[in-house]
Design an enzyme around this catalytic site. Structure first.
Site, PDB file in Angstrom:
ATOM      1  N   ASP A  17      19.590   2.555   2.443  1.00 29.51           N
ATOM      2  CA  ASP A  17      18.830   3.119   3.383  1.00 29.51           C
ATOM      3  C   ASP A  17      19.311   4.698   3.400  1.00 29.51           C
ATOM      4  O   ASP A  17      19.909   5.143   4.535  1.00 29.51           O
ATOM      5  CB  ASP A  17      19.254   2.190   4.811  1.00 29.51           C
ATOM      6  CG  ASP A  17      18.402   2.676   5.931  1.00 29.51           C
ATOM      7  OD1 ASP A  17      17.253   3.184   5.782  1.00 29.51           O
ATOM      8  OD2 ASP A  17      18.678   2.436   7.232  1.00 29.51           O
ATOM      9  N   GLU A  90       7.259   6.531   5.126  1.00 24.16           N
ATOM     10  CA  GLU A  90       6.845   6.170   6.366  1.00 24.16           C
ATOM     11  C   GLU A  90       5.821   6.993   6.842  1.00 24.16           C
ATOM     12  O   GLU A  90       5.785   8.246   6.316  1.00 24.16           O
ATOM     13  CB  GLU A  90       8.135   6.396   7.365  1.00 24.16           C
ATOM     14  CG  GLU A  90       7.523   5.928   8.701  1.00 24.16           C
ATOM     15  CD  GLU A  90       8.810   5.575   9.692  1.00 24.16           C
ATOM     16  OE1 GLU A  90       8.890   5.574  10.695  1.00 24.16           O
ATOM     17  OE2 GLU A  90       9.899   5.287   8.796  1.00 24.16           O
ATOM     18  N   LYS A 126       5.725   2.511   5.227  1.00 30.90           N
ATOM     19  CA  LYS A 126       6.247   2.074   6.536  1.00 30.90           C
ATOM     20  C   LYS A 126       5.415   2.403   7.699  1.00 30.90           C
ATOM     21  O   LYS A 126       4.985   3.580   7.815  1.00 30.90           O
ATOM     22  CB  LYS A 126       7.665   2.646   6.621  1.00 30.90           C
ATOM     23  CG  LYS A 126       8.639   2.179   5.799  1.00 30.90           C
ATOM     24  CD  LYS A 126      10.120   2.765   6.173  1.00 30.90           C
ATOM     25  CE  LYS A 126      10.987   2.354   7.144  1.00 30.90           C
ATOM     26  NZ  LYS A 126      12.021   2.870   7.206  1.00 30.90           N
ATOM     27  N   THR A 150       8.239  -1.462  10.642  1.00 32.17           N
ATOM     28  CA  THR A 150       9.507  -0.720  11.241  1.00 32.17           C
ATOM     29  C   THR A 150       9.558  -0.629  12.720  1.00 32.17           C
ATOM     30  O   THR A 150       8.423  -1.165  13.345  1.00 32.17           O
ATOM     31  CB  THR A 150       9.751   0.720  10.516  1.00 32.17           C
ATOM     32  OG1 THR A 150      11.218   0.912  10.925  1.00 32.17           O
ATOM     33  CG2 THR A 150       8.793   1.814  11.134  1.00 32.17           C
ATOM     34  N   PHE A 172      15.697  -4.093  13.716  1.00 31.38           N
ATOM     35  CA  PHE A 172      16.625  -3.219  13.997  1.00 31.38           C
ATOM     36  C   PHE A 172      17.776  -3.791  14.505  1.00 31.38           C
ATOM     37  O   PHE A 172      17.787  -3.692  15.797  1.00 31.38           O
ATOM     38  CB  PHE A 172      16.032  -1.892  14.572  1.00 31.38           C
ATOM     39  CG  PHE A 172      15.397  -0.923  13.693  1.00 31.38           C
ATOM     40  CD1 PHE A 172      14.368  -1.209  12.580  1.00 31.38           C
ATOM     41  CD2 PHE A 172      15.306   0.505  13.980  1.00 31.38           C
ATOM     42  CE1 PHE A 172      14.060  -0.417  11.842  1.00 31.38           C
ATOM     43  CE2 PHE A 172      14.887   1.350  13.282  1.00 31.38           C
ATOM     44  CZ  PHE A 172      13.877   1.215  12.165  1.00 31.38           C
TER      45      PHE A 172
END
Length: 319
Positions: A17, A90, A126, A150, A172
């Site tokens: 990540d 993203e 994303k 996400t 998350f």
């Protein structure tokens, strides 16, 4: 003695990540995820200035949003030289409530990768798990563009993403825990609310159990970890995306590890709980999300933070 990282890789696909592709090489992850905040952080490092200068030169005179896309793709291309699997790139968080604009932007990102010889099979788009974002994913998945959903904090978001046939979701963990820690204040006790009882860990387990109970193929990738305990308590999850700092901790630790999540255990847990299929049409989605204060607040906050970092990245490119 095997390290925690080596053991984890036996049960779970490990994902890096970070936008700092130079750091990820030491950990041999399968995939990598990025977001505006991670790219902004990497873009400010001296080692990436030549890449940024190259992107700016090749896109001179273009609108800043096109330059941003080019930079995100440039980082993704470099990452794919290191990881054998996929990279997540993203969509601009400012499009989180615009389905058509999200679809358009995703197609443009995929086209940019393909123009550089990268198959769309190696890219996950994303998208924030708003209702509009999930509908965009539904359209994109039908076109063969895989999506990573996400900013996901609740089971209802996960169910709607599954209904849209999203390739992957990223609940998350750390941000869920942050909210509960803040909410409880002085009442928070690590020995009571940590470990297997950590709210973020519990949330991902509930999603994992629901998916496996109903044979949902959408992949579950725990994200946003605060410590390696949250990671080890989710060993066995389909994927876990982990920062370089926590990957290093896992690599330096030789404690033994057993999977906390398994397909069989998930099905047994779901059977014991007598889980029912959850309805996730628009009205149900909006109502259930609204009733979850944590998920509502963290989703909104996450979008705001990503929007702010996109704007900061624009300033970096304009300088």
């Amino acid at each position: 003695m095997s390290t925690l990282l080596e053991q984890l890789k036996q049960y779970t696909t490990v994902v890096a990540d970070t936008g700092d592709f130079e750091r990820m090489q030491a950990f041999l992850p399968q995939d990598a995820t990025t977001n505006p905040s991670l790219i902004l952080k990497a873009a400010q490092l001296p080692s990436y200035q030549s890449l940024i200068a190259d992107v700016k030169a090749k896109n001179k005179g273009k609108p800043v949003d096109k330059v941003i896309d080019a930079l995100l793709v440039a980082f993704g291309i470099e990452i794919l030289k290191i990881v054998p699997g996929r990279v997540s790139t993203e969509v601009d968080a400012r499009l989180s409530f615009d389905t058509a604009a999200t679809v358009k932007k995703a197609r443009e990102i995929i086209a940019a990768y393909e123009a550089n010889g990268i198959s769309k099979k190696r890219v996950l788009i994303k998208i924030a798990s708003t209702w509009e974002g999930i509908q965009a994913a539904k359209t994109l998945q039908a076109e063969g563009i895989a999506c990573n959903m996400t900013l996901l904090f609740s089971l209802i978001q996960a169910v709607a993403c599954a209904d849209a046939k999203a390739q992957l979701i990223s609940p998350f963990v750390g941000r869920i825990t942050d909210w509960h820690k803040k909410s409880l204040g002085a009442q928070w006790q690590d020995e009571v609310h940590g470990g297997a009882n950590d709210p973020g860990v519990v949330s991902v387990k509930s999603i994992y159990n629901y998916y496996k109970s109903f044979d949902i193929p959408t992949e579950v990738m725990g994200a946003s970890f605060r410590n390696i305990g949250q990671i080890t308590h989710l060993a066995g999850c389909d994927l876990l995306t982990i920062s370089p700092e926590l990957l290093a901790e896992l690599q330096a630790n030789s404690a033994s590890l057993t999977p906390a999540l398994t397909l069989q255990a998930a099905k047994e847990a779901a059977k014991a709980l007598q889980l029912n299929v959850i309805k996730a049409d628009e009205a149900s989605f909006r109502y259930q999300l609204n009733q979850d204060a944590m998920a509502t607040e963290k989703l909104s906050e996450g979008i705001r933070l990503f929007c702010a970092d996109i704007e900061k990245l624009e300033k970096v490119l304009a300088s």
